[in-house]
Design an enzyme around this catalytic site. Structure first.
Site, PDB file in Angstrom:
ATOM      1  N   SER A  35       0.827  -1.202   0.000  1.00  0.00           N
ATOM      2  CA  SER A  35       0.000   0.000   0.000  1.00  0.00           C
ATOM      3  C   SER A  35       0.863   1.254   0.000  1.00  0.00           C
ATOM      4  CB  SER A  35      -0.919   0.038   1.216  1.00  0.00           C
ATOM      5  OG  SER A  35      -1.631   1.266   1.256  1.00  0.00           O
ATOM      6  N   VAL A  80       7.480   2.637   3.759  1.00  0.00           N
ATOM      7  CA  VAL A  80       8.413   1.942   2.876  1.00  0.00           C
ATOM      8  C   VAL A  80       7.871   1.895   1.456  1.00  0.00           C
ATOM      9  CG1 VAL A  80       9.608  -0.245   2.442  1.00  0.00           C
ATOM     10  CG2 VAL A  80       9.400   0.612   4.770  1.00  0.00           C
ATOM     11  N   CYS A  81       6.579   1.655   1.312  1.00  0.00           N
ATOM     12  CA  CYS A  81       5.969   1.614  -0.022  1.00  0.00           C
ATOM     13  C   CYS A  81       6.064   2.980  -0.694  1.00  0.00           C
ATOM     14  CB  CYS A  81       4.511   1.171   0.065  1.00  0.00           C
ATOM     15  SG  CYS A  81       4.285  -0.486   0.753  1.00  0.00           S
ATOM     16  N   ALA A  82       5.743   4.015   0.041  1.00  0.00           N
ATOM     17  CA  ALA A  82       5.823   5.373  -0.499  1.00  0.00           C
ATOM     18  C   ALA A  82       7.258   5.696  -0.913  1.00  0.00           C
ATOM     19  CB  ALA A  82       5.315   6.382   0.533  1.00  0.00           C
ATOM     20  N   SER A 128       9.531   3.606  -1.916  1.00  0.00           N
ATOM     21  CA  SER A 128       9.894   2.878  -3.139  1.00  0.00           C
ATOM     22  C   SER A 128       9.358   3.597  -4.374  1.00  0.00           C
ATOM     23  CB  SER A 128       9.400   1.431  -3.091  1.00  0.00           C
ATOM     24  OG  SER A 128       8.000   1.334  -3.243  1.00  0.00           O
TER      25      SER A 128
END
Length: 164
Positions: free
Chosen positions: A54, A59-61, A63
């Site tokens: 999500s 961490v997703c943001a 990436s």
């Protein structure tokens, strides 16, 4: 089935990532304008699949930001950021961050996670996608893949980008 961890606790995916040397599978996803986009529609370009749970997590943001900065401006290369997030959330994130070198695609009503073996099948994140990176050449041949073992870790950006 890949075994990964979430903060050290074991969880599993629906399968394994496609192997290096294999061809990408054609799956339909939804972009931020609610248009259906097939992977085959990107033929002729090198692709970076940035797959994650999500965009609303740190961490997703990160990436998405990192691939936007590092790969999004490479010639004949397209970065596909794929998650189960709704297209509205993906669009809001990119607008707020000023990101325009990545293509956000939603798997909210697709079978991408099952086809690519990255859907989490148990644990608190069941149903979301695992953190993974796939890189293809212009002919849709997979030249790199990484199933990140600990979902709270970032992928190996440098190694993935070296295949472009």
């Amino acid at each position: 089935m890949a075994e990964i961890t979430l903060k050290g606790n074991k969880i599993n995916t629906s399968g394994s990532l496609p192997e290096k040397g294999s061809q990408v599978k054609d799956v339909e996803l939804i972009n931020t304008d609610l248009e259906r986009k097939k992977i085959s529609g990107f033929n002729g370009k090198k692709l970076v699949f940035n797959i994650f749970p999500s965009v609303d997590t740190g961490v997703c943001a990160q990436s998405v930001r990192k691939f936007n900065e590092s790969a999004g401006n490479k010639e004949n290369t397209l970065v596909l950021c794929i998650s189960k997030d709704l297209p509205f959330a993906q669009k809001r994130f990119c607008a707020a961050e000023g990101l325009d070198n990545v293509l956000m695609l939603s798997d909210f009503n697709s079978d991408f996670g099952d086809v690519y073996g990255c859907k989490i099948v148990d644990g608190p994140m069941q149903g979301l996608l695992s953190r993974a990176v796939i890189v293809t050449d212009e002919n849709g041949k997979i030249v790199y893949n990484e199933q990140v073992k600990e979902i709270t870790d970032e992928p190996n950006y440098d190694e993935a980008l070296s295949y472009l």
